[in-house]
Design a protein around this motif. Structure first.
Motif, mmCIF file in Angstrom:
data_model
loop_
_atom_site.group_PDB
_atom_site.id
_atom_site.type_symbol
_atom_site.label_atom_id
_atom_site.label_comp_id
_atom_site.label_asym_id
_atom_site.label_seq_id
_atom_site.Cartn_x
_atom_site.Cartn_y
_atom_site.Cartn_z
ATOM 1 N N GLY A 101 32.267 -12.173 -42.328
ATOM 2 C CA GLY A 101 33.683 -11.836 -42.374
ATOM 3 C C GLY A 101 34.432 -12.439 -41.203
ATOM 4 O O GLY A 101 35.557 -12.917 -41.334
ATOM 5 N N MET A 102 33.792 -12.439 -40.053
ATOM 6 C CA MET A 102 34.390 -13.019 -38.854
ATOM 7 C C MET A 102 34.624 -14.518 -39.063
ATOM 8 O O MET A 102 35.675 -15.048 -38.723
ATOM 9 N N GLN A 103 33.629 -15.181 -39.666
ATOM 10 C CA GLN A 103 33.786 -16.623 -39.946
ATOM 11 C C GLN A 103 34.975 -16.889 -40.842
ATOM 12 O O GLN A 103 35.700 -17.858 -40.662
ATOM 13 N N LYS A 107 38.917 -18.616 -39.677
ATOM 14 C CA LYS A 107 39.533 -19.744 -40.398
ATOM 15 C C LYS A 107 41.000 -19.463 -40.677
ATOM 16 O O LYS A 107 41.836 -20.355 -40.624
ATOM 17 N N SER A 108 41.305 -18.210 -40.966
ATOM 18 C CA SER A 108 42.691 -17.864 -41.301
ATOM 19 C C SER A 108 43.618 -18.020 -40.100
ATOM 20 O O SER A 108 44.816 -18.171 -40.256
ATOM 21 N N ILE A 109 43.061 -17.987 -38.896
ATOM 22 C CA ILE A 109 43.909 -18.181 -37.710
ATOM 23 C C ILE A 109 43.660 -19.552 -37.061
ATOM 24 O O ILE A 109 44.012 -19.777 -35.905
ATOM 25 N N ALA A 209 47.005 -13.676 -34.649
ATOM 26 C CA ALA A 209 46.493 -12.457 -35.314
ATOM 27 C C ALA A 209 47.624 -11.476 -35.613
ATOM 28 O O ALA A 209 47.641 -10.861 -36.675
ATOM 29 N N THR A 210 48.565 -11.346 -34.682
ATOM 30 C CA THR A 210 49.635 -10.356 -34.887
ATOM 31 C C THR A 210 50.714 -10.871 -35.840
ATOM 32 O O THR A 210 51.398 -10.079 -36.480
ATOM 33 N N GLU A 211 50.846 -12.207 -35.935
ATOM 34 C CA GLU A 211 51.772 -12.767 -36.922
ATOM 35 C C GLU A 211 51.311 -12.461 -38.347
ATOM 36 O O GLU A 211 52.117 -12.350 -39.253
ATOM 37 N N TRP A 220 45.540 -10.618 -43.604
ATOM 38 C CA TRP A 220 45.313 -9.705 -42.474
ATOM 39 C C TRP A 220 46.510 -9.716 -41.530
ATOM 40 O O TRP A 220 47.244 -10.698 -41.452
ATOM 41 N N LYS A 221 46.614 -8.630 -40.776
ATOM 42 C CA LYS A 221 47.620 -8.554 -39.716
ATOM 43 C C LYS A 221 47.070 -7.611 -38.644
ATOM 44 O O LYS A 221 46.493 -6.573 -38.964
#
Ligand SMILES: *[C@@H]1O[C@H](CO)[C@@H](O)[C@H](O)[C@H]1NC(C)=O
Length: 256
Positions: A101-103, A107-109, A209-211, A220-221
């Protein structure tokens, strides 16, 4: 076919470059002239200073590593290390707390595992006070710029990267990720950290991450809580002698 060939050539090139450029021993690369090596007096013999406070009990989603002999600086050598300046709280999306999940999340950030899955350079260790002592980094993420060259490009060019460890030994089994983030110069500078590179590396991840971010249909947020007192401000004990502000970002990352 052509892309695959190009990728292999680039991969070998970056491997070659990092090998050649990493050739001088880490004693010259891992430290700058003005660092202070305090040897045996590193921590135990002195008061909490420069904003550091005694360990905190009863935190939600993570456990202060210092309660059981750990610290929020990793180990690049026996004395020096890099600040663990982000904690992903175990109150986060349970998927992110797993390695897979971390991987996906990173990628999303805008990060990926390092070039061709190869480890180059020095492996850091961290003691999260979970009873496992100093353990080797469990995850290394690098910023990627181009989809074709992926992380290989960053390996040569410099950029943002982070190392992560999970707090999951039996003495402090929170499941949180502890992350040391920084921004590097390019390989010609032998992966030195840029000026203010620890704060910048941390803030870069926190901003993304917060965006809010997404990858393959998952969104995710993060909420951030800024913590002072876990680390001291300044550069004592810090690799490359680069000052950092001593703040740790506690991220709780929610699945939307
Ligand atoms: C702790 O987490 C790491 C990283 O995900 C994993 O490799 C290891 O197997 C875990 N250990 C336990 C005891 O769950």
């Amino acid at each position: 076919m052509l892309f695959a060939a190009v990728q292999i050539v680039l991969g070998l090139l970056s491997l070659f470059l990092s090998g050649v450029l990493a050739a001088p021993p880490t004693s010259t690369s891992g430290s700058s002239d003005d660092q202070v090596v305090l040897g045996g007096t590193f921590k135990k013999d002195r008061e909490y200073e420069n904003g550091e406070l005694p360990p905190t009990k009863h935190t939600l989603g993570w456990i202060d590593p210092r309660l059981k002999g750990g610290r929020l600086i990793d180990y690049t050598s026996d004395d020096l290390g890099e600040p663990l300046n982000i904690i992903i709280s175990a109150e986060s999306d349970p998927y992110i707390l797993t390695e897979q999940g971390m991987q996906t999340y990173v990628k999303s950030i805008g990060f990926n595992r390092e070039c061709l899955g190869l480890h180059y350079g020095h492996i850091h260790e961290a003691d999260l006070g979970d009873g496992l002592g100093r353990k080797e980094e469990q995850f290394l993420g690098r910023q990627h710029y181009f989809p074709i060259m992926g992380t290989c490009w960053e390996s040569v060019r410099g950029g943002h990267h982070f190392r992560a460890w999970r707090q999951n030994g039996t003495d402090a089994n929170s499941g949180a990720w502890f992350i040391g983030a920084s921004e590097e110069m390019d390989s010609s500078k032998n992966h030195m950290i840029v000026e203010d590179g620890y704060n910048r590396g941390r803030n870069y991840i926190v901003d993304r991450a917060t965006e809010g971010s997404h990858w393959k249909g998952m969104w995710w947020k993060a909420n951030v809580e800024w913590r002072e007192g876990l680390l001291e401000r300044g550069k004592r004990g810090v690799n490359h002698g680069i000052e950092q502000d001593g703040r740790v970002a506690i991220l709780t990352i929610y699945r939307l």
